[in-house]
Design an enzyme around this catalytic site. Structure first.
Site, PDB file in Angstrom:
ATOM      1  N   GLY A  29      11.217  -4.194   2.584  1.00  0.00           N
ATOM      2  CA  GLY A  29      12.535  -4.286   1.935  1.00  0.00           C
ATOM      3  C   GLY A  29      12.937  -5.630   1.030  1.00  0.00           C
ATOM      4  N   LEU A  55      -0.756   9.952   3.936  1.00  0.00           N
ATOM      5  CA  LEU A  55      -2.069   9.134   3.317  1.00  0.00           C
ATOM      6  C   LEU A  55      -2.823  10.020   2.684  1.00  0.00           C
ATOM      7  CD1 LEU A  55      -2.851   6.912   6.599  1.00  0.00           C
ATOM      8  CD2 LEU A  55      -2.069   6.131   4.293  1.00  0.00           C
ATOM      9  N   ASN A 111      -5.166  -0.371   8.108  1.00  0.00           N
ATOM     10  CA  ASN A 111      -3.999   0.141   8.329  1.00  0.00           C
ATOM     11  C   ASN A 111      -3.981   0.772   9.976  1.00  0.00           C
ATOM     12  OD1 ASN A 111      -1.542   1.665   8.695  1.00  0.00           O
ATOM     13  ND2 ASN A 111      -1.839   2.901   7.069  1.00  0.00           N
ATOM     14  N   SER A 157       0.783  -1.198   0.136  1.00  0.00           N
ATOM     15  CA  SER A 157      -0.117   0.025   0.035  1.00  0.00           C
ATOM     16  C   SER A 157       0.885   1.262   0.167  1.00  0.00           C
ATOM     17  CB  SER A 157      -0.884  -0.083   1.169  1.00  0.00           C
ATOM     18  OG  SER A 157      -1.787   1.182   1.179  1.00  0.00           O
ATOM     19  N   CYS A 217       0.173   3.409  10.573  1.00  0.00           N
ATOM     20  CA  CYS A 217       0.777   4.320   9.768  1.00  0.00           C
ATOM     21  C   CYS A 217       1.409   5.445  10.847  1.00  0.00           C
ATOM     22  CB  CYS A 217      -0.267   5.276   8.880  1.00  0.00           C
ATOM     23  SG  CYS A 217       0.667   6.744   7.904  1.00  0.00           S
ATOM     24  N   GLY A 242      -3.944   3.784   0.883  1.00  0.00           N
ATOM     25  CA  GLY A 242      -4.935   3.908   1.830  1.00  0.00           C
ATOM     26  C   GLY A 242      -6.023   4.738   1.755  1.00  0.00           C
TER      27      GLY A 242
END
Lengths: 308, 279
Positions: A248, A78, A131, A27, A134, A51
């Site tokens: 990653g 976001l 989510n 996302s 964040c 999001g």
């Protein structure tokens, strides 16, 4: 390549939804329109949207991005046009694709989340990714994801209101991520995705100012991969629900590493910024890895892990 | 699937001023499909420098593009060490370039400002041939004006270029070769007029039908205010710290009268009136 693919079964099942392969888009790093200029989106196991919140969010001021050694910080905040605009303009586009759709849901208050999942009740989407992690918004967001009690509460309430299975996206910025994973599983979460970004900071010593307007931001990219692998490994041993692993992943071997740690599927984020076609390249590399070690399915990779 | 990351060959890469390099790349695919004001993403090889570096197009020829960039960090340091014959990863052209007249887009022709005291809507008439165009550049904003000036000359416009540097000018010979009016300023006074381009413009009033600009934000803001006062349209090429450089990450945004817009994919060129300079 076709022959090769026929031999391997890349399918994975998350909360009863079968993806053609384990590769998804993290996302915030994916735009159907812009990413679609670079590769065939139907090749993905699933798309995970940016999001979406109950109303339009403006996001943070710039600079929102800072590169760090082997990684990057972002503090986008976001930015999104809100659920109504998303349903009217972006969703129809996604629904034409031959892949699974996971809508990432963001909120500052519990009601924000409820509004979004309720508005998605009648929409043809496969999963919701909630989510609660964040680091770039002042209230809510990560607040729900740092206490097992609050994570449990929001999971329970969203579960009541959502028609689609829910995947809780967890933050690594906690003392013990397994406590959060167990709490959301206990309240009916259908899966977890981890990890969101690590809270970080960069100071430009030449200008003597924070590199980001927001001062702090979320660290992503290969720099955080070992942390992510460790957390997926720990959470796999704490809960039974499916895990989408991310943090990653740059290559097919990285994806295999997450699968061995316990992930059922993986998300590609930062890699797609430096190589827009990364999700598809990584998928091909994963197939080549499977070929090399004679793994015929994703489960065989997971079971192939020798954890002495 | 219309955008790509290419592996292209460098045909030259030379220092042209302190910390400033000019790189020419053989790439018919880019050269034949780009417009002035667009940029390409260059991808460093170093595994620790992940993100692409957006560099605007300075010259566009049949089969080559020329980029002029400053060494400002590890990525551009790496580029400066590349030699002739080496290959580098480069994206196909990104963003919307300058609007130069005949191709005036719907978006811009329909643009209207809703605040009081706005300049007239940018109309096609302002861009008809034979107009007096002023191009204003500051520092690393100057290179993209080379391709723009060349394109505007082809359209039959009269071109005046005003470019400002800290101490050492570059690309002067490129503008001189085009036979246009050129005014150079330096902050230090080492070359040309001592002061900024805005100091020059205010000290030497002239008539101009249209402005284009690329440079630091304070310069663009001052010029936009100046153009507003003179009731003349200006197109500005904005710079912002980018993530992906192709519109996916929402890292680089510019505050406009209609909210945040992505600099990389919806810009980098905006109308001066469209930008919310004080947000």
């Amino acid at each position: 390549m076709l022959e090769l693919r026929d031999k391997q079964d890349l399918r994975v099942t998350i909360a009863g939804i079968t993806f053609s392969n384990p590769i998804t888009t993290a996302s915030g790093t994916f735009s159907a329109k812009e990413s679609g200029y670079f590769y065939d989106l139907n090749e993905l196991g699933a798309v995970i949207t940016k999001g979406v919140s109950s109303h339009a969010w403006e996001g943070n001021k710039t600079p929102r991005i800072a590169e760090t050694y082997g990684g990057m910080l972002n503090a986008v905040g976001l930015q999104n046009p809100g659920i109504d605009d998303f349903i009217a303009n972006e969703l129809p586009w996604l629904q034409k694709l031959d892949t699974k759709i996971i809508v990432n849901v963001a909120g500052k208050t519990p009601e924000d989340y409820y509004t979004v999942v309720e508005k998605l009740w009648h929409e043809k989407i496969d999963l919701l990714e909630i989510n609660i992690s964040c680091p770039n918004i002042k209230c809510g967001g990560i607040g729900f994801g740092t206490s097992p009690k609050m994570a449990a509460e929001i999971t329970k309430e969203i579960k009541k209101r959502a028609r689609q299975p829910i995947i809780m996206k967890l933050t690594p910025n906690v003392t013990d991520i397994t406590e959060i994973a167990k709490a959301v599983e206990a309240e009916g979460a259908d899966g977890v995705s981890l990890i969101n970004t690590l809270l970080g900071m960069k100071i430009d010593v030449h200008t003597r100012k924070p590199a980001l307007f927001n001062k702090t931001g979320g660290l992503s990219g290969p720099a955080i991969k070992p942390v992510a692998v460790r957390m997926v490994y720990q959470v796999r041993r704490s809960v039974g629900i499916p895990i989408i692993g991310l943090g990653g992943i740059m290559t097919g071997e990285d994806a295999a590493e997450f699968i061995m740690a316990g992930a059922d599927a993986v998300s590609i984020g930062t890699a797609a910024l430096l190589d827009p076609g990364a999700p598809i390249r990584i998928k091909k590399e994963l197939i080549a890895y499977m070929e090399r070690y004679h793994f015929n399915s994703i489960k065989e990779i997971r079971d192939g892990f020798i954890d002495l | 699937m219309t955008k790509k990351i290419l592996e292209e060959r460098i045909t030259s890469n030379q220092k042209i001023a302190e910390g400033i390099f000019r790189m020419t790349i053989y790439s018919p695919e880019i050269a034949q499909n780009c417009t002035p004001g667009q940029f390409v993403n260059l991808y460093p090889r170093g595994r620790h420098t992940l993100l692409p570096r957006p560099i605007s197009l300075c010259k566009i020829e049949d089969e080559h593009i020329t980029l002029v960039y400053g060494v400002v960090g590890q990525g551009t340091q790496e580029f400066s060490e590349y030699t002739q014959g080496q290959e580098l990863r480069v994206s196909t052209p990104q963003g919307n370039g300058f609007d130069i007249g005949p191709s005036l887009s719907e978006k811009m022709s329909k643009f209207t400002v809703k605040r009081e005291g706005e300049v007239p809507t940018l109309g096609r008439s302002e861009l008809e041939a034979g107009r007096q165009m002023t191009l204003v550049g500051g520092g690393l904003g100057v290179p993209s004006l080379v391709a723009l000036a060349k394109a505007l000359i082809t359209q039959g416009h009269h071109i005046r270029v005003i470019c400002g540097f800290r101490t050492e000018p570059y690309l002067i010979e490129e503008f001189e070769a085009l036979g246009i009016s050129l005014y150079v300023t330096t902050d230090s006074g080492d070359y040309g007029f001592k002061g900024t381009v805005m100091d020059y413009i205010c000290a030497h009033p002239f008539a101009s039908d249209y402005y284009y600009a690329c440079g630091p934000k304070p310069m663009l803001r001052e010029l936009a205010a100046y153009c507003r006062e003179k009731q003349v349209p200006v197109q500005v090429s904005m710079e912002e710290r980018m993530g992906c450089g192709y519109g996916a990450c929402l890292g680089c945004v510019c505050n406009t009268q209609r909210g945040y817009k992505k600099v990389c994919s919806e810009g980098p060129v905006f109308l001066g009136e469209e930008v919310d300079w004080y947000a």
